[in-house]
Design a protein around this motif. Structure first.
Motif, PDB file in Angstrom:
ATOM      1  N   ALA A  33      40.377  25.688  -0.856  1.00  0.00           N
ATOM      2  CA  ALA A  33      40.992  26.822  -1.548  1.00  0.00           C
ATOM      3  C   ALA A  33      42.483  26.568  -1.696  1.00  0.00           C
ATOM      4  CB  ALA A  33      40.765  28.109  -0.769  1.00  0.00           C
ATOM      5  N   VAL A  35      45.951  28.543  -2.902  1.00  0.00           N
ATOM      6  CA  VAL A  35      46.516  29.851  -3.219  1.00  0.00           C
ATOM      7  C   VAL A  35      47.985  29.698  -3.600  1.00  0.00           C
ATOM      8  CG1 VAL A  35      44.917  31.054  -1.658  1.00  0.00           C
ATOM      9  CG2 VAL A  35      47.188  30.380  -0.823  1.00  0.00           C
ATOM     10  N   LEU A  41      44.383  33.539  -4.780  1.00  0.00           N
ATOM     11  CA  LEU A  41      43.614  32.352  -5.161  1.00  0.00           C
ATOM     12  C   LEU A  41      44.020  31.814  -6.530  1.00  0.00           C
ATOM     13  CD1 LEU A  41      41.267  30.514  -4.244  1.00  0.00           C
ATOM     14  CD2 LEU A  41      39.741  32.033  -5.512  1.00  0.00           C
ATOM     15  N   LEU A  44      39.517  27.091  -6.434  1.00  0.00           N
ATOM     16  CA  LEU A  44      38.574  26.911  -5.339  1.00  0.00           C
ATOM     17  C   LEU A  44      37.573  25.840  -5.734  1.00  0.00           C
ATOM     18  CD1 LEU A  44      37.411  28.998  -2.695  1.00  0.00           C
ATOM     19  CD2 LEU A  44      35.501  28.452  -4.179  1.00  0.00           C
ATOM     20  N   GLN A  59      39.596  30.380   2.053  1.00  0.00           N
ATOM     21  CA  GLN A  59      40.575  31.260   1.420  1.00  0.00           C
ATOM     22  C   GLN A  59      41.438  31.973   2.453  1.00  0.00           C
ATOM     23  OE1 GLN A  59      39.137  33.504  -2.199  1.00  0.00           O
ATOM     24  NE2 GLN A  59      37.191  32.612  -1.508  1.00  0.00           N
ATOM     25  N   ARG A  63      45.428  31.674   2.724  1.00  0.00           N
ATOM     26  CA  ARG A  63      46.249  32.888   2.650  1.00  0.00           C
ATOM     27  C   ARG A  63      47.178  32.989   3.851  1.00  0.00           C
ATOM     28  NH1 ARG A  63      42.397  36.266   2.764  1.00  0.00           N
ATOM     29  NH2 ARG A  63      41.972  36.057   0.549  1.00  0.00           N
TER      30      ARG A  63
END
Length: 136
Positions: A33, A35, A41, A44, A59, A63
């Motif tokens: 993932a 971001v 996002l 992915l 994710q 994050r």
């Protein structure tokens, strides 16, 4: 006003491609993932055979790395050292596999990887982060 760099979709795909190459080289099924600096996002990639939970975990790692501006391994080590209050913070994911992505000293996003052991996730994430650092 301050000028800020922004992670592009092309950047995110380049990071993910390098990470995926490392995962495939090791025959690891992972989710990658990417971001932006706010932890939202951008891209992915889910390799074949990975467990479904890894989509959310990758994710979450990305994050956390973006929002806290540090590797999730550092968060993991802080919790392991006894600072369990960290677990009450929003968006915390104290498990190795998330790394901030930087350009000219500015965090522009993060990569999160999930699917194998967390130290292996970290190896894949580093391959992706290194691609941005060397190709930017």
């Amino acid at each position: 006003m301050k000028m800020k760099f922004a992670l592009t979709l092309a950047d995110a795909k380049r990071v993910a491609a390098a990470a995926a190459q490392e995962a495939r080289r090791n025959e690891w099924a992972v989710v990658i993932a990417i971001v932006d600096e706010a932890g939202l996002l951008v891209y992915l990639e889910r390799l074949d055979g990975v467990q479904p939970a890894s989509c959310d975990i990758a994710q979450a790692k990305a994050r956390a790395a973006a929002l806290f501006r540090r590797p999730t391994k550092a968060l993991e080590e802080t919790v392991a050292a006894g600072r369990v209050a960290l677990l009450s913070l929003p968006h915390i994911t104290p498990v190795e596999g998330g790394l901030p992505l930087s350009h000219e000293g500015q965090v522009v996003g993060a990569i999160g990887v999930s699917g194998v052991q967390s130290f292996e996730d970290g190896i894949v994430a580093k391959a992706g982060a290194d691609a941005l650092a060397t190709d930017a």
